[in-house]
Design an enzyme around this catalytic site. Sequence first.
Site, PDB file in Angstrom:
ATOM      1  N   LYS A  66      14.564  -6.719   5.644  1.00  0.00           N
ATOM      2  CA  LYS A  66      14.776  -5.731   6.712  1.00  0.00           C
ATOM      3  C   LYS A  66      16.091  -5.929   7.487  1.00  0.00           C
ATOM      4  O   LYS A  66      16.692  -4.954   7.939  1.00  0.00           O
ATOM      5  CB  LYS A  66      13.599  -5.735   7.689  1.00  0.00           C
ATOM      6  CG  LYS A  66      12.336  -5.114   7.106  1.00  0.00           C
ATOM      7  CD  LYS A  66      11.247  -5.027   8.163  1.00  0.00           C
ATOM      8  CE  LYS A  66       9.993  -4.405   7.587  1.00  0.00           C
ATOM      9  NZ  LYS A  66       8.954  -4.184   8.602  1.00  0.00           N
ATOM     10  N   MET A  74       0.837  -1.208   0.000  1.00  0.00           N
ATOM     11  CA  MET A  74       0.000   0.000   0.000  1.00  0.00           C
ATOM     12  C   MET A  74       0.870   1.256   0.000  1.00  0.00           C
ATOM     13  O   MET A  74       0.362   2.370  -0.072  1.00  0.00           O
ATOM     14  CB  MET A  74      -0.853   0.042   1.274  1.00  0.00           C
ATOM     15  CG  MET A  74      -1.863  -1.046   1.386  1.00  0.00           C
ATOM     16  SD  MET A  74      -3.269  -0.610   0.371  1.00  0.00           S
ATOM     17  CE  MET A  74      -4.134  -2.133   0.455  1.00  0.00           C
ATOM     18  N   SER A  75       2.184   1.074   0.164  1.00  0.00           N
ATOM     19  CA  SER A  75       3.053   2.238   0.321  1.00  0.00           C
ATOM     20  C   SER A  75       3.060   3.172  -0.898  1.00  0.00           C
ATOM     21  O   SER A  75       3.024   4.391  -0.716  1.00  0.00           O
ATOM     22  CB  SER A  75       4.478   1.787   0.662  1.00  0.00           C
ATOM     23  OG  SER A  75       4.474   1.182   1.935  1.00  0.00           O
ATOM     24  N   GLY A 105      -3.907  -2.335  13.395  1.00  0.00           N
ATOM     25  CA  GLY A 105      -2.557  -1.991  12.956  1.00  0.00           C
ATOM     26  C   GLY A 105      -2.463  -0.938  11.873  1.00  0.00           C
ATOM     27  O   GLY A 105      -1.360  -0.587  11.442  1.00  0.00           O
ATOM     28  N   TYR A 130      -4.003  -5.311  10.309  1.00  0.00           N
ATOM     29  CA  TYR A 130      -5.116  -4.477   9.843  1.00  0.00           C
ATOM     30  C   TYR A 130      -5.906  -5.140   8.723  1.00  0.00           C
ATOM     31  O   TYR A 130      -6.814  -4.539   8.167  1.00  0.00           O
ATOM     32  CB  TYR A 130      -4.658  -3.067   9.466  1.00  0.00           C
ATOM     33  CG  TYR A 130      -3.601  -2.978   8.404  1.00  0.00           C
ATOM     34  CD1 TYR A 130      -2.259  -2.954   8.754  1.00  0.00           C
ATOM     35  CD2 TYR A 130      -3.952  -2.904   7.063  1.00  0.00           C
ATOM     36  CE1 TYR A 130      -1.284  -2.868   7.777  1.00  0.00           C
ATOM     37  CE2 TYR A 130      -2.973  -2.806   6.086  1.00  0.00           C
ATOM     38  CZ  TYR A 130      -1.636  -2.793   6.455  1.00  0.00           C
ATOM     39  OH  TYR A 130      -0.670  -2.700   5.486  1.00  0.00           O
ATOM     40  N   ILE A 150      -1.363  -5.371  15.745  1.00  0.00           N
ATOM     41  CA  ILE A 150      -0.670  -4.736  14.621  1.00  0.00           C
ATOM     42  C   ILE A 150      -1.230  -5.184  13.260  1.00  0.00           C
ATOM     43  O   ILE A 150      -0.837  -4.683  12.226  1.00  0.00           O
ATOM     44  CB  ILE A 150       0.863  -4.935  14.669  1.00  0.00           C
ATOM     45  CG1 ILE A 150       1.231  -6.403  14.463  1.00  0.00           C
ATOM     46  CG2 ILE A 150       1.439  -4.405  15.965  1.00  0.00           C
ATOM     47  CD1 ILE A 150       2.692  -6.568  14.063  1.00  0.00           C
ATOM     48  N   ASP A 195       9.106   1.439  12.267  1.00  0.00           N
ATOM     49  CA  ASP A 195       7.959   0.596  12.642  1.00  0.00           C
ATOM     50  C   ASP A 195       7.573   0.807  14.112  1.00  0.00           C
ATOM     51  O   ASP A 195       6.399   1.036  14.423  1.00  0.00           O
ATOM     52  CB  ASP A 195       8.288  -0.894  12.419  1.00  0.00           C
ATOM     53  CG  ASP A 195       8.330  -1.268  10.949  1.00  0.00           C
ATOM     54  OD1 ASP A 195       7.576  -0.673  10.157  1.00  0.00           O
ATOM     55  OD2 ASP A 195       9.125  -2.157  10.599  1.00  0.00           O
ATOM     56  N   ASN A 209      13.636  -0.424   8.096  1.00  0.00           N
ATOM     57  CA  ASN A 209      12.507  -0.356   7.150  1.00  0.00           C
ATOM     58  C   ASN A 209      12.517   0.926   6.327  1.00  0.00           C
ATOM     59  O   ASN A 209      11.707   1.087   5.419  1.00  0.00           O
ATOM     60  CB  ASN A 209      11.164  -0.503   7.877  1.00  0.00           C
ATOM     61  CG  ASN A 209      10.745   0.800   8.525  1.00  0.00           C
ATOM     62  OD1 ASN A 209      11.560   1.532   9.077  1.00  0.00           O
ATOM     63  ND2 ASN A 209       9.463   1.103   8.456  1.00  0.00           N
TER      64      ASN A 209
END
Length: 278
Positions: free
Chosen positions: A66, A16-17, A242, A221, A219, A102, A87
């Site tokens: 990460k 979704m970023s 989240g 969603y 966390i 995060d 991240n």
Amino acid sequence: MRELYGVIGDPIAHSMSPLMHNDAFKALHYDADYHAFHVTPDNLEAAVKGMKAIGVSGFNVTIPHKTAIIPYLDEIDPLAEAIGAVNTVVRKGTKWIGYNTDGPGFIQSLKEDWKEDVTNEHVLVVGAGGAAKAIYYALAQSGVKQIDICNRTLEKAIALQQANPFHCQSKAITLQDAEECLAQYSLIVQTTSIGMHPNVHLQPISLKHLNVNAYVADIIYNPFETAFLAEAKRLGANIQNGLGMFIYQGAIAFEKWTGQTPDVKRMKQIVMDKLGGK
Ligand code: ATR
């Protein structure tokens, strides 16, 4: 020249970023684009070097890179170093600097949705994986005094607690112990993947002994309300999912890259719309 940002991960198609950051750039009339880049583990080093070579301004890092990315960066912020996961990467001159937003994103969402000062809460973190570590260390670094961790594999909770470089009082306990002594906690944070789509009926611990004045965060969603949160709500507790953590990890990254504060309400709405929420 128009700047370029992005996120690297494997898989990455459902991130979704790009949606969130491209909208924030547009809203602020900031001349930049944000792309999702599918980078497999064997291409990670080449991708990081390549992005520097072509002048990418900054990027996010997601699963499974990460931790693996750390050797390819020039500097690591102390929190990210302690967590052992990055991240967000920011370009400073010719250097790549790694951060972890995060944990701070979770804290920011907690402050926004619940209360400003959480330092005196008695916290229970459920889980001892990567997400738990980011949240546990960030809470301890931000001054929360009492944070216990429960996990299916007790050894992992003990390892987290013993490694924590940020001073706080802390106990590692089993899931069963957590269920039994749940009433003493005023903030409970669910960090495992249990309850995530498609296993939406599962939850890591029962909340039977929950203090109804406690605040319960998950966390996850997707779904918006896990079985864990639904039980907490049924018992009368206030809850948060989240989504706020996801939005704020992005908002903090955005600020590090651009020096500008994005409209988080707008970011949240655009992601909710995409996920089909209200
Ligand atoms: P992440 O980076 O998303 O946190 P992770 O590092 O794989 O993922 O951690 C997953 C967490 O979920 C761990 O705390 C794990 O417990 P274990 O350490 O005992 O494996 C927890 N978890 C996953 N599946 C679980 C299950 N079915 N029951 C209980 N805990 C589970």
